[in-house]
Design a protein around this motif. Structure first.
Motif, short mmCIF file in Angstrom:
data_model
loop_
_atom_site.label_atom_id
_atom_site.label_comp_id
_atom_site.label_asym_id
_atom_site.label_seq_id
_atom_site.Cartn_x
_atom_site.Cartn_y
_atom_site.Cartn_z
N VAL A 190 0.98 -1.21 0.07
CA VAL A 190 0.02 -0.19 0.05
C VAL A 190 0.95 1.12 0.06
O VAL A 190 1.63 1.15 0.97
CB VAL A 190 -1.07 0.19 1.32
N ASN A 191 0.86 1.92 -1.08
CA ASN A 191 1.73 3.10 -1.19
C ASN A 191 3.06 2.73 -1.21
O ASN A 191 3.90 3.37 -0.10
CB ASN A 191 1.43 4.23 -0.36
N ASP A 192 3.54 1.77 -1.68
CA ASP A 192 4.98 1.12 -1.42
C ASP A 192 5.35 0.56 -0.08
O ASP A 192 6.54 0.42 -0.15
CB ASP A 192 6.02 2.22 -2.11
N VAL A 193 4.54 0.55 0.73
CA VAL A 193 4.52 0.10 1.93
C VAL A 193 4.37 -1.37 2.28
O VAL A 193 3.08 -1.60 1.82
CB VAL A 193 4.23 1.01 3.22
N GLU A 194 5.06 -2.45 2.44
CA GLU A 194 4.65 -3.66 2.56
C GLU A 194 3.71 -3.92 3.82
O GLU A 194 4.19 -3.48 4.92
CB GLU A 194 5.91 -4.80 2.40
N VAL A 195 2.67 -4.39 3.77
CA VAL A 195 1.89 -4.75 4.98
C VAL A 195 1.47 -6.17 4.83
O VAL A 195 1.51 -7.03 3.88
CB VAL A 195 0.45 -3.97 4.90
N SER A 196 0.89 -6.64 5.96
CA SER A 196 0.45 -8.02 6.26
C SER A 196 -0.90 -8.14 6.72
O SER A 196 -1.45 -7.31 7.29
CB SER A 196 1.37 -9.00 7.34
N VAL A 197 -1.56 -9.28 6.26
CA VAL A 197 -3.01 -9.41 6.76
C VAL A 197 -2.89 -9.95 8.19
O VAL A 197 -2.57 -11.35 8.21
CB VAL A 197 -3.80 -10.37 5.89
N VAL A 198 -3.64 -9.32 9.16
CA VAL A 198 -3.64 -9.77 10.49
C VAL A 198 -5.07 -10.88 10.64
O VAL A 198 -5.00 -11.73 11.09
CB VAL A 198 -3.49 -8.68 11.49
N ALA A 199 -6.08 -10.29 9.97
CA ALA A 199 -7.16 -11.02 10.05
C ALA A 199 -8.19 -10.53 8.82
O ALA A 199 -7.99 -9.49 8.27
CB ALA A 199 -8.12 -10.88 11.30
#
Length: 300
Positions: free
Chosen positions: A117-126
């Motif tokens: 998201v906007n070049d920032v890696e994110v992870s799915v918590v739930a």
């Protein structure tokens, strides 16, 4: 669909799903194609885009626009079909996010999907997915559990479903019945696999039966002797239709419009194929239904 393709209608339909725009449907005034689902078939992609390529200047249709939210146009880039990619003179690489191998959502080495998201890696918590059922109720249970409950109301056993599927004159009618009861066929495809047709999705998800891909089913038919009962040209037509099923699924195989597309159209017009090669409409439909029987039974 009829109102959508007729610009003379006083109150025309201004939007429709590509699922209604099957092979051979001519939509001369379609100005906007919006892609917002994953497409795994090059043939399906070309058919969807093809709806916009008709020109009708009388009704103001001189070009069309593609809004692609899933990068299908990049995935299926084909210079032989749509010409070479043209540079964007306004493109500024300094204002664009860095290039990566893959799309926004990538498969990581650990099997998890990586999101940016906007070049920032994110992870799915739930994750919580909600659907609207056929009666407008919000469904919060898992897609598979909801499908099991929806199908079990009419088909409590595998045999009950198989008997209904076998007896149906048109398999597409069974699929339509399931969708009217709230079964999300397209969502199941995205979750289980786009290579499976609705029959295998239901058998696998609802009744825990191993699923066969369309290509596997087509291969099984070719190993049997069904084609031997037809003449050379009829065998070639049926083999080409089987290829279409393998690539695009059951619903296209049941449509007469399939006779208008390559390579089947090379055998002649639909009338020439039906009357000249198969000896009439009844014989042609009997051959198609026999082909369907071979696809879904152990023997034919």
């Amino acid at each position: 669909m009829d109102n959508f393709i007729m610009p003379e209608e006083r109150y025309p339909v201004i939007a429709t799903t590509s699922k209604l725009l099957t092979t051979g449907v001519d939509v001369q005034t379609c100005k906007l194609i919006v892609i917002d689902k994953q497409i795994s078939s090059l043939t399906e992609f070309k058919q969807i885009i093809g709806r916009g390529t008709r020109i009708n200047e009388e009704f103001g249709k001189q070009f069309f626009t593609i809004m692609d939210f899933r990068k299908a146009t990049e995935l299926f880039s084909d210079p032989d079909w749509d010409g070479p990619a043209l540079p964007d003179e306004n493109f500024d690489p300094d204002n664009e996010r860095p290039q990566r191998d893959g799309a926004d959502n990538e498969e990581g080495g650990d099997g998890r999907t990586r999101y940016f998201v906007n070049d920032v890696e994110v992870s799915v918590v739930a994750e919580r997915v909600q659907y609207y059922s056929a009666n407008g109720r919000i469904v919060t249970e898992s897609l598979k559990d909801f499908t099991k409950h929806a199908v079990a109301k009419d088909y409590p056993t595998l045999d009950a479903f198989l008997n209904h599927w076998t007896d149906a004159e048109r398999k597409s009618a069974v699929v339509h019945e399931l969708e009217e009861k709230g079964v999300f066929i397209d969502a199941l495809k995205e979750q289980v696999g786009t290579e499976y047709d609705p029959f295998d999705l239901i058998c696998h998800v609802v009744f825990d039966r191993p699923a066969l891909s369309r290509k596997e089913r087509a291969k099984k038919v070719r190993k049997q002797s069904y084609f031997d009962r037809f003449g050379k040209e009829a065998r070639e037509v049926l083999d080409a239709i089987l290829d279409k099923y393998s690539d695009e699924g059951l619903l296209d195989m049941e449509s007469m419009e399939i006779l208008r597309v390559d390579p089947i159209s090379n055998f002649g017009t639909p009338v020439e194929i039906i009357n000249g090669i198969f000896g009439g409409r009844n014989n042609y439909m009997k051959a198609i239904r026999g082909l369907e029987t071979c696809l879904y039974s152990a023997e034919c």
